[in-house]
Design a protein around this motif. Structure first.
Motif, PDB file in Angstrom:
ATOM      1  N   MET A   1       0.823  -1.196   0.000  1.00 34.72           N
ATOM      2  CA  MET A   1       0.000   0.000   0.000  1.00 34.72           C
ATOM      3  C   MET A   1       0.868   1.261   0.000  1.00 34.72           C
ATOM      4  O   MET A   1       0.583   2.213  -0.699  1.00 34.72           O
ATOM      5  N   LYS A   2       1.925   1.228   0.820  1.00 42.59           N
ATOM      6  CA  LYS A   2       2.812   2.385   0.910  1.00 42.59           C
ATOM      7  C   LYS A   2       3.521   2.649  -0.420  1.00 42.59           C
ATOM      8  O   LYS A   2       3.676   3.795  -0.826  1.00 42.59           O
ATOM      9  N   GLY A   3       3.928   1.585  -1.090  1.00 37.29           N
ATOM     10  CA  GLY A   3       4.595   1.734  -2.383  1.00 37.29           C
ATOM     11  C   GLY A   3       3.671   2.293  -3.447  1.00 37.29           C
ATOM     12  O   GLY A   3       4.095   3.075  -4.301  1.00 37.29           O
ATOM     13  N   THR A   4       2.408   1.917  -3.393  1.00 38.04           N
ATOM     14  CA  THR A   4       1.432   2.426  -4.355  1.00 38.04           C
ATOM     15  C   THR A   4       1.228   3.920  -4.185  1.00 38.04           C
ATOM     16  O   THR A   4       1.162   4.666  -5.167  1.00 38.04           O
ATOM     17  N   VAL A   5       1.136   4.362  -2.944  1.00 37.98           N
ATOM     18  CA  VAL A   5       0.946   5.793  -2.669  1.00 37.98           C
ATOM     19  C   VAL A   5       2.152   6.588  -3.153  1.00 37.98           C
ATOM     20  O   VAL A   5       1.992   7.635  -3.796  1.00 37.98           O
ATOM     21  N   PHE A   6       3.350   6.087  -2.884  1.00 29.11           N
ATOM     22  CA  PHE A   6       4.550   6.786  -3.336  1.00 29.11           C
ATOM     23  C   PHE A   6       4.637   6.805  -4.863  1.00 29.11           C
ATOM     24  O   PHE A   6       5.058   7.801  -5.447  1.00 29.11           O
ATOM     25  N   ALA A   7       4.246   5.708  -5.505  1.00 31.18           N
ATOM     26  CA  ALA A   7       4.276   5.666  -6.972  1.00 31.18           C
ATOM     27  C   ALA A   7       3.309   6.691  -7.558  1.00 31.18           C
ATOM     28  O   ALA A   7       3.646   7.396  -8.517  1.00 31.18           O
ATOM     29  N   ILE A   8       2.127   6.792  -6.988  1.00 32.18           N
ATOM     30  CA  ILE A   8       1.147   7.773  -7.468  1.00 32.18           C
ATOM     31  C   ILE A   8       1.657   9.189  -7.258  1.00 32.18           C
ATOM     32  O   ILE A   8       1.527  10.052  -8.140  1.00 32.18           O
ATOM     33  N   ILE A   9       2.263   9.443  -6.109  1.00 37.50           N
ATOM     34  CA  ILE A   9       2.813  10.777  -5.832  1.00 37.50           C
ATOM     35  C   ILE A   9       3.929  11.111  -6.829  1.00 37.50           C
ATOM     36  O   ILE A   9       3.989  12.226  -7.348  1.00 37.50           O
ATOM     37  N   TYR A  10       4.804  10.155  -7.107  1.00 37.56           N
ATOM     38  CA  TYR A  10       5.889  10.393  -8.063  1.00 37.56           C
ATOM     39  C   TYR A  10       5.360  10.633  -9.474  1.00 37.56           C
ATOM     40  O   TYR A  10       5.890  11.471 -10.208  1.00 37.56           O
ATOM     41  N   VAL A  11       4.331   9.908  -9.879  1.00 36.15           N
ATOM     42  CA  VAL A  11       3.752  10.109 -11.211  1.00 36.15           C
ATOM     43  C   VAL A  11       3.130  11.502 -11.316  1.00 36.15           C
ATOM     44  O   VAL A  11       3.327  12.211 -12.300  1.00 36.15           O
ATOM     45  N   ILE A  12       2.403  11.913 -10.284  1.00 37.27           N
ATOM     46  CA  ILE A  12       1.816  13.257 -10.274  1.00 37.27           C
ATOM     47  C   ILE A  12       2.913  14.317 -10.291  1.00 37.27           C
ATOM     48  O   ILE A  12       2.819  15.312 -11.017  1.00 37.27           O
ATOM     49  N   LEU A  13       3.969  14.115  -9.520  1.00 32.41           N
ATOM     50  CA  LEU A  13       5.096  15.038  -9.506  1.00 32.41           C
ATOM     51  C   LEU A  13       5.760  15.115 -10.881  1.00 32.41           C
ATOM     52  O   LEU A  13       6.107  16.205 -11.358  1.00 32.41           O
ATOM     53  N   GLY A  14       5.929  13.979 -11.547  1.00 31.61           N
ATOM     54  CA  GLY A  14       6.509  13.963 -12.884  1.00 31.61           C
ATOM     55  C   GLY A  14       5.664  14.722 -13.886  1.00 31.61           C
ATOM     56  O   GLY A  14       6.180  15.484 -14.705  1.00 31.61           O
ATOM     57  N   ILE A  15       4.339  14.550 -13.809  1.00 33.34           N
ATOM     58  CA  ILE A  15       3.443  15.275 -14.708  1.00 33.34           C
ATOM     59  C   ILE A  15       3.503  16.770 -14.440  1.00 33.34           C
ATOM     60  O   ILE A  15       3.514  17.581 -15.369  1.00 33.34           O
ATOM     61  N   LEU A  16       3.565  17.157 -13.169  1.00 28.08           N
ATOM     62  CA  LEU A  16       3.679  18.584 -12.839  1.00 28.08           C
ATOM     63  C   LEU A  16       4.988  19.179 -13.351  1.00 28.08           C
ATOM     64  O   LEU A  16       5.011  20.320 -13.812  1.00 28.08           O
ATOM     65  N   ILE A  17       6.071  18.418 -13.273  1.00 27.57           N
ATOM     66  CA  ILE A  17       7.355  18.906 -13.786  1.00 27.57           C
ATOM     67  C   ILE A  17       7.295  19.060 -15.302  1.00 27.57           C
ATOM     68  O   ILE A  17       7.821  20.028 -15.857  1.00 27.57           O
ATOM     69  N   ILE A  18       6.649  18.127 -15.976  1.00 24.18           N
ATOM     70  CA  ILE A  18       6.510  18.233 -17.430  1.00 24.18           C
ATOM     71  C   ILE A  18       5.708  19.472 -17.811  1.00 24.18           C
ATOM     72  O   ILE A  18       6.031  20.182 -18.764  1.00 24.18           O
ATOM     73  N   LEU A  19       4.656  19.766 -17.056  1.00 24.02           N
ATOM     74  CA  LEU A  19       3.789  20.905 -17.366  1.00 24.02           C
ATOM     75  C   LEU A  19       4.257  22.224 -16.750  1.00 24.02           C
ATOM     76  O   LEU A  19       3.648  23.263 -17.002  1.00 24.02           O
ATOM     77  N   ALA A  20       5.309  22.203 -15.950  1.00 21.57           N
ATOM     78  CA  ALA A  20       5.763  23.399 -15.235  1.00 21.57           C
ATOM     79  C   ALA A  20       6.068  24.598 -16.142  1.00 21.57           C
ATOM     80  O   ALA A  20       5.654  25.713 -15.810  1.00 21.57           O
ATOM     81  N   PRO A  21       6.756  24.454 -17.266  1.00 20.76           N
ATOM     82  CA  PRO A  21       6.998  25.639 -18.102  1.00 20.76           C
ATOM     83  C   PRO A  21       5.716  26.297 -18.602  1.00 20.76           C
ATOM     84  O   PRO A  21       5.614  27.522 -18.649  1.00 20.76           O
ATOM     85  N   SER A  22       4.730  25.495 -18.949  1.00 20.62           N
ATOM     86  CA  SER A  22       3.453  26.064 -19.394  1.00 20.62           C
ATOM     87  C   SER A  22       2.696  26.706 -18.245  1.00 20.62           C
ATOM     88  O   SER A  22       2.046  27.737 -18.422  1.00 20.62           O
ATOM     89  N   ILE A  23       2.774  26.108 -17.067  1.00 18.56           N
ATOM     90  CA  ILE A  23       2.088  26.661 -15.893  1.00 18.56           C
ATOM     91  C   ILE A  23       2.740  27.978 -15.481  1.00 18.56           C
ATOM     92  O   ILE A  23       2.054  28.961 -15.190  1.00 18.56           O
ATOM     93  N   ILE A  24       4.065  28.032 -15.477  1.00 22.82           N
ATOM     94  CA  ILE A  24       4.779  29.238 -15.038  1.00 22.82           C
ATOM     95  C   ILE A  24       4.592  30.381 -16.031  1.00 22.82           C
ATOM     96  O   ILE A  24       4.301  31.511 -15.641  1.00 22.82           O
ATOM     97  N   SER A  25       4.746  30.082 -17.314  1.00 24.70           N
ATOM     98  CA  SER A  25       4.634  31.158 -18.302  1.00 24.70           C
ATOM     99  C   SER A  25       3.186  31.492 -18.637  1.00 24.70           C
ATOM    100  O   SER A  25       2.910  32.567 -19.169  1.00 24.70           O
ATOM    101  N   GLY A  26       2.274  30.598 -18.375  1.00 21.93           N
ATOM    102  CA  GLY A  26       0.869  30.850 -18.646  1.00 21.93           C
ATOM    103  C   GLY A  26       0.484  30.653 -20.099  1.00 21.93           C
ATOM    104  O   GLY A  26      -0.604  31.027 -20.514  1.00 21.93           O
TER     105      GLY A  26
END
Length: 67
Positions: A1-26
């Motif tokens: 269960m703990k590994g699943t939660v960490f995997a989901i958090i890492y995937v969300i973090l990865g998606i946010l990093i991918i979208l960060a330039p668009s989010i920052i610049s608007g």
């Protein structure tokens, strides 16, 4: 269960990093409104953030598969 939660958090973090330039610049990647030197820098930052985001997602999948 703990590994699943960490995997989901890492995937969300990865998606946010991918979208960060668009989010920052608007805005998305736009050649018309960007100066030539900033166009190169914007492109490089977007590529680097994409690579880092994909690496984080791959790391999350590998850790999840080990458990």
């Amino acid at each position: 269960m703990k590994g699943t939660v960490f995997a989901i958090i890492y995937v969300i973090l990865g998606i946010l990093i991918i979208l960060a330039p668009s989010i920052i610049s608007g805005r998305g990647y736009d050649e018309v409104n960007t100066l030539s030197s900033f166009l190169t820098a914007d492109y490089i930052v977007r590529i680097i953030s994409f690579i880092v985001g994909i690496l984080i997602i791959v790391f999350a999948v590998r850790v999840f598969q080990k458990k």
